[in-house]
Design an enzyme around this catalytic site. Structure first.
Site, mmCIF file in Angstrom:
data_model
loop_
_atom_site.group_PDB
_atom_site.id
_atom_site.type_symbol
_atom_site.label_atom_id
_atom_site.label_comp_id
_atom_site.label_asym_id
_atom_site.label_seq_id
_atom_site.Cartn_x
_atom_site.Cartn_y
_atom_site.Cartn_z
ATOM 1 N N ARG A 375 0.856 -1.191 0.000
ATOM 2 C CA ARG A 375 0.000 0.000 0.000
ATOM 3 C C ARG A 375 0.890 1.238 0.000
ATOM 4 O O ARG A 375 1.785 1.355 0.833
ATOM 5 C CB ARG A 375 -0.906 0.050 1.243
ATOM 6 C CG ARG A 375 -1.870 -1.113 1.386
ATOM 7 C CD ARG A 375 -2.795 -0.876 2.583
ATOM 8 N NE ARG A 375 -3.410 -2.110 3.045
ATOM 9 C CZ ARG A 375 -4.521 -2.640 2.552
ATOM 10 N NH1 ARG A 375 -5.131 -2.037 1.556
ATOM 11 N NH2 ARG A 375 -5.023 -3.757 3.046
ATOM 12 N N ARG A 405 -6.502 -5.276 -0.554
ATOM 13 C CA ARG A 405 -7.937 -4.990 -0.475
ATOM 14 C C ARG A 405 -8.229 -3.518 -0.237
ATOM 15 O O ARG A 405 -7.662 -2.886 0.649
ATOM 16 C CB ARG A 405 -8.595 -5.836 0.625
ATOM 17 C CG ARG A 405 -10.106 -5.933 0.427
ATOM 18 C CD ARG A 405 -10.766 -6.688 1.539
ATOM 19 N NE ARG A 405 -10.298 -8.044 1.701
ATOM 20 C CZ ARG A 405 -10.788 -9.109 1.054
ATOM 21 N NH1 ARG A 405 -11.730 -8.939 0.164
ATOM 22 N NH2 ARG A 405 -10.325 -10.306 1.298
ATOM 23 N N HIS A 435 2.830 -9.931 0.619
ATOM 24 C CA HIS A 435 2.617 -9.071 1.780
ATOM 25 C C HIS A 435 3.925 -8.730 2.495
ATOM 26 O O HIS A 435 3.936 -7.960 3.453
ATOM 27 C CB HIS A 435 1.650 -9.775 2.751
ATOM 28 C CG HIS A 435 1.114 -8.911 3.840
ATOM 29 N ND1 HIS A 435 1.461 -9.077 5.165
ATOM 30 C CD2 HIS A 435 0.254 -7.860 3.815
ATOM 31 C CE1 HIS A 435 0.841 -8.175 5.902
ATOM 32 N NE2 HIS A 435 0.101 -7.429 5.118
ATOM 33 N N ARG A 564 -3.171 -7.133 18.986
ATOM 34 C CA ARG A 564 -4.049 -5.977 18.852
ATOM 35 C C ARG A 564 -5.476 -6.370 18.482
ATOM 36 O O ARG A 564 -6.435 -5.863 19.031
ATOM 37 C CB ARG A 564 -3.514 -5.010 17.794
ATOM 38 C CG ARG A 564 -4.323 -3.714 17.716
ATOM 39 C CD ARG A 564 -4.038 -2.912 16.471
ATOM 40 N NE ARG A 564 -4.771 -3.414 15.324
ATOM 41 C CZ ARG A 564 -4.221 -3.758 14.160
ATOM 42 N NH1 ARG A 564 -2.923 -3.680 13.999
ATOM 43 N NH2 ARG A 564 -4.952 -4.206 13.159
#
Length: 687
Positions: A375, A405, A435, A564
């Site tokens: 990203r 996504r 990723h 998290r």
């Protein structure tokens, strides 16, 4: 723990995620959080829900519609039952969020900040609003007139609409929809009056101007209620061999607007006749999640609630620190040729990554740059640096993940721009998302090529680096970078299995490598040697990884986990997980680091990683976990883990009860994110 999962060894993934979002909602309700920040947490809560329904709820619905129970994948719950549990849980959370919003608005009034509606507009504000409507709103307004016979147009996914019902003078009803455009400011600041700051939400501004919009109709009364539809966001790729992969992704992103509806949210005060008309027109079924809400939807817009110049109602801004002994004014290559360095954003400035790439772009001795991109920021200095390098004749290879996504279209646009400038693009590996976060450059030094690079836990994104916590290791360790280079070779020749001596990669080795590290701790414990495991990640949902941790717990290995988000592992259960403790930290920044520490008989093995312990990260993605060999960085990482573990302000206990109870004790207060910043600030002052 939900009664549906009480006899199962795992918490259901979707329900665990909803408990994570409940922790976000806790931040919105926390009166110690600055008021405007509380509003923004409400926005995050709402935005999270939108994505949850597009992806996770939609997936469960697909399982149910396929006639499958899905119990083995859904922690023992039938898909149909899970859909109902989710809907009821979300209805309760939405109701809680409305109470919190009301409380915040009351607190804002005490600060002379008023969020007014269309009935509270003063005479002096009326002219401003009318002019604002004419100048900024009316030209861009999309208004859809509905009738009984024609089909309703396809409503945009997650866009908010005002549903209009006009009671005409002839006794009939005329329906219409007004789209709340994402391109307009949702919050309109009105001129200050007598020290009071007033804001009107765009929805209410439109309600005030309904007569201006529908003055061609002769009606006795008119009402406006908010509705929103959320669609399945799964990408269905075409099989047309004549189309490029980029073209297929681009077409599939466009097709999302035709995805099946999975959630319908409406203003609970809407009249039944209007609601029935709309649900019938939109083919909303009882199997969809139908959620009665408040007057306003798309509360995700609160993430961008204006600051109003009130710094006292915001978190104090921190000044990103330099990495000790790594100067931005000097050559990064020269510095990391001598030792490794760790950048920990947002405590450290992200500028080191850009500096590294800019230096590579200009250095005549640099021959090639290889990088993975998942990203990018909207305006990306990373992308411009890579383009600059290509213009300067470097061989630039970018593995661009165009299936990231909700960022697919943005990545496609960057990919096309890079392609035009001569950058070699690799679109991952069929069936796998790339990723991993890594970069390696080759630099000519005398008769040989020397590698320099960085490996990170997060995206190379200047915007998110200000709010996401992530580690980046800068290194010239030739052994590690040789392995990293093999991953890029795998992108090009992915039928070949590569062996890695240092890094741990998915999809081939991650599970077995971490199993081996856990087994070593089990063995050491049985032999009476020191043994422990410390893990920090975003999520854990892989049942195989969870079972291995249960095995270690039963062997007596103490395990501390900071998770998290999703945590399907159930901690603290006698005979299963009594030696496992799990906490979650939600605070000013989004905890995004992945850190894995294994005692190894007090000679710790430490890894930073792009991979969570989820099935998708282990089996369906290209991920890299990187060992830390520099002893000072290893100590630094363990220190930062300990700071997080000792948090007794923003840390919540994650256990079988799933109640998000705060971790409290009598020790001196430790708020991890603030303490971490102080830790690095103090480091700069050390000799």
């Amino acid at each position: 723990m939900n009664k549906k999962t009480s006899n199962f060894s795992y918490i259901n993934r979707e329900l665990s995620w909803l408990q994570f979002n409940a922790r976000v909602l806790q931040e919105a309700s926390d009166e110690n959080v600055p008021l405007i920040e509380r509003l923004r947490f409400l926005g995050i809560f709402s935005n999270n829900l939108d994505e949850f329904f597009k992806v996770r709820y939609a997936t469960v619905k697909r399982i149910d519609e396929a006639g499958k129970e899905g119990k083995s994948h859904l922690a023992g719950i039938k898909a149909s039952e899970l859909l109902e549990i989710i809907t009821q849980t979300v209805i309760k959370q939405q109701a809680e969020s409305l109470k919190i919003l009301s409380n915040i608005q009351q607190k804002l009034k005490a600060e002379n900040i008023f969020i007014i509606n269309e009935k509270q507009i003063t005479k002096s504000q009326k002219n401003f609003i009318k002019n604002y409507f004419i100048q900024h709103v009316s030209p861009a307004l999309v208004t859809i007139i509905l009738n009984e016979d024609a089909a309703i147009p396809n409503l945009k996914d997650s866009a908010a609409y005002l549903a209009i019902n006009m009671s005409l003078e002839n006794g009939e009803h005329q329906y219409a929809l007004i789209e709340i455009s994402k391109n307009m400011d949702r919050f309109v600041e009105l001129p200050e009056e007598n020290g009071k700051q007033s804001i009107i939400i765009l929805d209410d501004l439109l309600r005030f101007c309904l007569d201006d919009i529908f003055n061609i109709f002769e009606y006795n009364s008119i009402t406006a209620h908010m509705i929103k539809i959320t669609r399945d966001a799964e990408l269905d790729l075409e099989s047309d061999l004549s189309k490029s992969f980029m073209e297929k992704i681009s077409n599939s992103v466009k097709d999302r607007q035709d995805g099946q509806p999975v959630r319908f949210v409406y203003d609970k005060s809407i009249d039944k006749h209007t609601l029935d008309f709309l649900m019938d027109k939109m083919s909303i079924e009882s199997s969809d999640s139908i959620i009665p809400g408040g007057r306003y939807h798309n509360r995700r817009d609160y993430m961008n609630f204006p600051s109003l110049g009130r710094t006292d109602l915001l978190y104090d801004k921190i000044t990103a620190l330099p990495v000790k002994n790594l100067g931005l004014e000097n050559s990064i290559f020269k510095a990391i040729s001598k030792k490794d360095y760790l950048q920990y954003t947002p405590y450290h400035t992200f500028a080191y990554i850009v500096k590294f790439l800019r230096e590579a772009a200009l250095d005549p001795q640099v021959k090639s740059i290889k990088i993975t991109i998942y990203r990018l920021a909207q305006i990306s200095h990373v992308a411009s640096s890579l383009i600059n390098a290509a213009i300067n004749g470097k061989k630039v290879t970018v593995s661009m993940e165009i299936q990231a996504r909700f960022d697919e279209q943005a990545n496609i646009e960057y990919a096309e721009q890079m392609q035009r400038e001569g950058i070699q693009l690799i679109f991952g590996v069929q069936g796998l998302k790339v990723h991993s976060k890594m970069c390696v450059i080759e630099r000519e030094e005398g008769p040989k090529l020397v590698r320099y690079g960085f490996i990170s836990t997060g995206n190379f994104n200047e915007s998110t680096a200000k709010i996401y916590t992530d580690y980046t290791l800068f290194t010239a360790n030739q052994k590690i970078l040789k392995d990293v280079n093999k991953v890029f070779n795998f992108f090009s020749v992915n039928y070949k299995m590569y062996r890695y001596k240092h890094i741990i990669t998915s999809p081939h080795y991650t599970q077995n490598a971490f199993f081996s590290l856990i087994n070593k701790e089990i063995k050491n414990k049985k032999e009476g040697k020191p043994a422990y495991i410390r893990l920090k990640m975003n999520s854990i949902s892989s049942y195989k990884m969870i079972d291995k941790l249960y095995e270690a717990s039963n062997a007596g290995v103490k395990i501390q986990m900071i998770v998290r988000g999703i945590c399907c592992l159930i901690s603290g259960v006698k005979g299963m997980s009594e030696n496992i403790e799990v906490v979650s930290i939600i605070d000013k920044f989004l905890e995004h680091t992945r850190l894995y520490v294994f005692c190894n008989n007090n000679d710790e093995k430490v890894y930073i990683s792009s991979a969570d312990w989820m099935t998708r990260n282990i089996d369906n993605r290209v991920e890299v976990s990187c060992p830390i060999y520099d002893e000072s960085i290893k100590e630094e990482l363990i220190d930062t883990f300990n700071i997080c573990w000792n948090d007794n302000v923003k840390s919540r206990i994650i256990d079988a009860k799933q109640k998000n109870i705060y971790k409290r004790n009598d020790k001196e207060k430790v708020r991890a994110q603030f303490a971490t910043y102080d830790y690095y600030k103090n480091k700069l002052n050390e000799c």
